[in-house]
Design an enzyme around this catalytic site. Structure first.
Site, PDB file in Angstrom:
ATOM      1  CB  SER A  14      -0.908   0.013   1.232  1.00  5.69           C
ATOM      2  OG  SER A  14      -1.591   1.248   1.293  1.00  5.69           O
ATOM      3  CE  LYS A  65     -10.934  -2.221   0.835  1.00  7.57           C
ATOM      4  NZ  LYS A  65     -10.891  -1.869  -0.591  1.00  7.57           N
ATOM      5  CG  ASN A  86     -12.578   2.591   2.211  1.00  2.71           C
ATOM      6  OD1 ASN A  86     -13.614   3.136   2.624  1.00  2.71           O
ATOM      7  ND2 ASN A  86     -11.710   3.207   1.440  1.00  2.71           N
ATOM      8  CG  ASP A 101     -12.870   1.326  -1.465  1.00  5.43           C
ATOM      9  OD1 ASP A 101     -11.832   2.025  -1.524  1.00  5.43           O
ATOM     10  OD2 ASP A 101     -12.896   0.178  -0.990  1.00  5.43           O
ATOM     11  CB  ALA A 129     -12.577  -3.849  -4.016  1.00  4.61           C
ATOM     12  CB  THR A 152     -15.234 -18.520  -4.258  1.00  4.78           C
ATOM     13  OG1 THR A 152     -13.838 -18.571  -3.969  1.00  4.78           O
ATOM     14  CG2 THR A 152     -15.990 -19.453  -3.349  1.00  4.78           C
ATOM     15  CG  LEU A 221     -10.993  -1.010  -8.375  1.00  2.53           C
ATOM     16  CD1 LEU A 221     -11.592  -0.870  -9.747  1.00  2.53           C
ATOM     17  CD2 LEU A 221     -11.913  -1.765  -7.449  1.00  2.53           C
ATOM     18  N   GLY A 244      -5.807   2.003 -11.386  1.00  2.00           N
ATOM     19  CA  GLY A 244      -6.564   2.393 -10.201  1.00  2.00           C
ATOM     20  C   GLY A 244      -6.084   3.640  -9.471  1.00  2.00           C
TER      21      GLY A 244
HETATM   22  P1  ATR Z   1     -11.338  -6.827  -1.089  1.00  4.63           P
HETATM   23  O1  ATR Z   1     -12.119  -6.515   0.136  1.00  4.63           O
HETATM   24  O2  ATR Z   1     -10.185  -5.893  -1.274  1.00  4.63           O
HETATM   25  O3  ATR Z   1     -12.179  -6.925  -2.316  1.00  4.63           O
HETATM   26  P2  ATR Z   1     -11.407  -9.659  -0.594  1.00  4.63           P
HETATM   27  O4  ATR Z   1     -12.727  -9.519   0.076  1.00  4.63           O
HETATM   28  O5  ATR Z   1     -10.369 -10.552   0.027  1.00  4.63           O
HETATM   29  O6  ATR Z   1     -10.678  -8.250  -0.784  1.00  4.63           O
HETATM   30  O7  ATR Z   1     -11.671 -10.121  -2.111  1.00  4.63           O
HETATM   31  C1  ATR Z   1     -10.631 -10.428  -2.954  1.00  4.63           C
HETATM   32  C2  ATR Z   1     -11.172 -10.866  -4.312  1.00  4.63           C
HETATM   33  O8  ATR Z   1     -10.064 -11.276  -5.122  1.00  4.63           O
HETATM   34  C3  ATR Z   1     -12.116 -12.054  -4.238  1.00  4.63           C
HETATM   35  O9  ATR Z   1     -13.053 -11.972  -5.283  1.00  4.63           O
HETATM   36  C4  ATR Z   1     -11.160 -13.227  -4.478  1.00  4.63           C
HETATM   37  O10 ATR Z   1     -11.773 -14.376  -5.004  1.00  4.63           O
HETATM   38  P3  ATR Z   1     -12.489 -15.455  -3.999  1.00  4.63           P
HETATM   39  O11 ATR Z   1     -13.821 -14.888  -3.638  1.00  4.63           O
HETATM   40  O12 ATR Z   1     -12.564 -16.684  -4.797  1.00  4.63           O
HETATM   41  O13 ATR Z   1     -11.560 -15.575  -2.801  1.00  4.63           O
HETATM   42  C5  ATR Z   1     -10.255 -12.633  -5.530  1.00  4.63           C
HETATM   43  N1  ATR Z   1      -8.974 -13.310  -5.601  1.00  4.63           N
HETATM   44  C6  ATR Z   1      -7.944 -13.231  -4.724  1.00  4.63           C
HETATM   45  N2  ATR Z   1      -6.916 -14.005  -5.123  1.00  4.63           N
HETATM   46  C7  ATR Z   1      -7.304 -14.606  -6.285  1.00  4.63           C
HETATM   47  C8  ATR Z   1      -6.693 -15.518  -7.198  1.00  4.63           C
HETATM   48  N3  ATR Z   1      -5.454 -15.957  -7.011  1.00  4.63           N
HETATM   49  N4  ATR Z   1      -7.398 -15.898  -8.303  1.00  4.63           N
HETATM   50  C9  ATR Z   1      -8.640 -15.432  -8.519  1.00  4.63           C
HETATM   51  N5  ATR Z   1      -9.285 -14.571  -7.684  1.00  4.63           N
HETATM   52  C10 ATR Z   1      -8.630 -14.167  -6.585  1.00  4.63           C
END
Ligand code: ATR
Length: 275
Positions: A14, A65, A86, A101, A129, A152, A221, A244
């Site tokens: 960050s 978040k 945030n 955000d 986000a 997921t 972003l 972003g």
């Molecule tokens: P934020 O609050 O900043 O959005 P978060 O809630 O941890 O952070 O969400 C991160 C996002 O990045 C999620 O959509 C996550 O996918 P999952 O819901 O499957 O966990 C996605 N993400 C993180 N690492 C990833 C990876 N290696 N490949 C695909 N998606 C990923």
């Protein structure tokens, strides 16, 4: 001296500490702002200890978040609408959550209003986000449809159900599917809200083998690096791209206003620091 922080895991990527330091100096305020790494399993204890330390406020980043909401004393209307915070203000022993955000994303997406309205928009990711992005897209714009693509699928389904309306349907999809190319090829605007491609893992892209085309708009972003692998591929294919940085600066400006009551031109602060 008042103390501020950003909490996350990881948090070392960050630029908020550098930016807010420069902002406090520009506003002649004697304040400190530090990065604090809190493991998700220790969030409750981490917030309790920040509160006890008398911290004046803090930013919240990946992955806290959403998880932070039950640990706050109050949340404002933006947090209630988005389902993620945030920014936290600590005043009179009360922790209040805000979502800046949405200010940041409004500024980032504003130049692409014509493409979003009436267009097919893809949002990659289903975290905090993504919630801010979907809130802005579904309340300030009129996309023809929005597709949420996530690793997921259950999270994509939950977030789509939360933001979908008859006027602007939000449809969940998996990032891992046979016809990803066909699905992305049908989109006018693609917005990455995942952390894939962010420092230090800058070789990664959430849409690894997907080819883009001219007259698509691809927004990331992520601001570290300034151009992600996703954006580079899109730019080389002739698409319009945006990183972003504008969102980062505008969410920071709004957090700074909530903490200090002062309006600062964060772009000027950033450029004054040498970016
Ligand atoms: P934020 O609050 O900043 O959005 P978060 O809630 O941890 O952070 O969400 C991160 C996002 O990045 C999620 O959509 C996550 O996918 P999952 O819901 O499957 O966990 C996605 N993400 C993180 N690492 C990833 C990876 N290696 N490949 C695909 N998606 C990923």
């Amino acid at each position: 001296m008042q103390r501020y922080a950003i909490i996350g895991h990881p948090v070392s990527h960050s630029d908020s500490p550098r930016l807010h330091h420069a902002a406090f100096a520009a506003a002649n305020l004697d304040c400190r702002y530090e990065p604090i790494d809190i493991d998700p399993t220790e969030l409750r204890e981490g917030i309790a200890s920040l509160k006890a330390s008398g911290i004046a406020g803090f930013n919240v980043t990946i992955p806290h978040k959403e998880a932070i909401l039950p640990l706050l004393d109050r949340v404002d209307d933006t947090v209630r609408a988005v389902g993620a915070a945030n920014t936290v203000v600590h005043r009179d022993g009360i922790l209040t959550g805000h979502n800046t955000d949405i200010h940041g994303f409004r500024a980032l997406i504003a130049p692409f209003e014509t493409a979003v309205n009436g267009g097919a928009v893809g949002v990659l990711g289903a975290g905090g986000a993504s919630r801010a992005v979907l809130h802005v897209l579904t309340t300030s714009f009129t996309a023809r449809r929005i597709v949420v693509l996530n690793r997921t699928t259950e999270r994509a389904e939950q977030i789509a159900a939360a933001f979908s309306s008859p006027g602007v349907p939000v449809v969940p999809e998996s990032l891992f599917q046979d016809d990803l190319q066909g699905l992305v090829g049908d989109l006018d605007v693609i917005i990455n809200t995942t952390s894939v491609g962010m420092k230090p893992y800058t070789d990664a892209s959430p849409l690894e083998d997907v080819k883009f085309r001219k007259n698509q708009i691809v927004v990331d972003l992520i601001y570290t690096p300034a151009e992600t692998v996703l954006l580079r591929g899109a730019r080389e294919a002739g698409a319009t791209v945006a990183g972003g940085l504008e969102m980062f600066l505008q969410q920071a400006a709004e957090s700074f206003r909530l903490w200090t009551g002062k309006e600062l031109d964060m772009r000027k602060v950033w450029e004054g620091m040498g970016g």
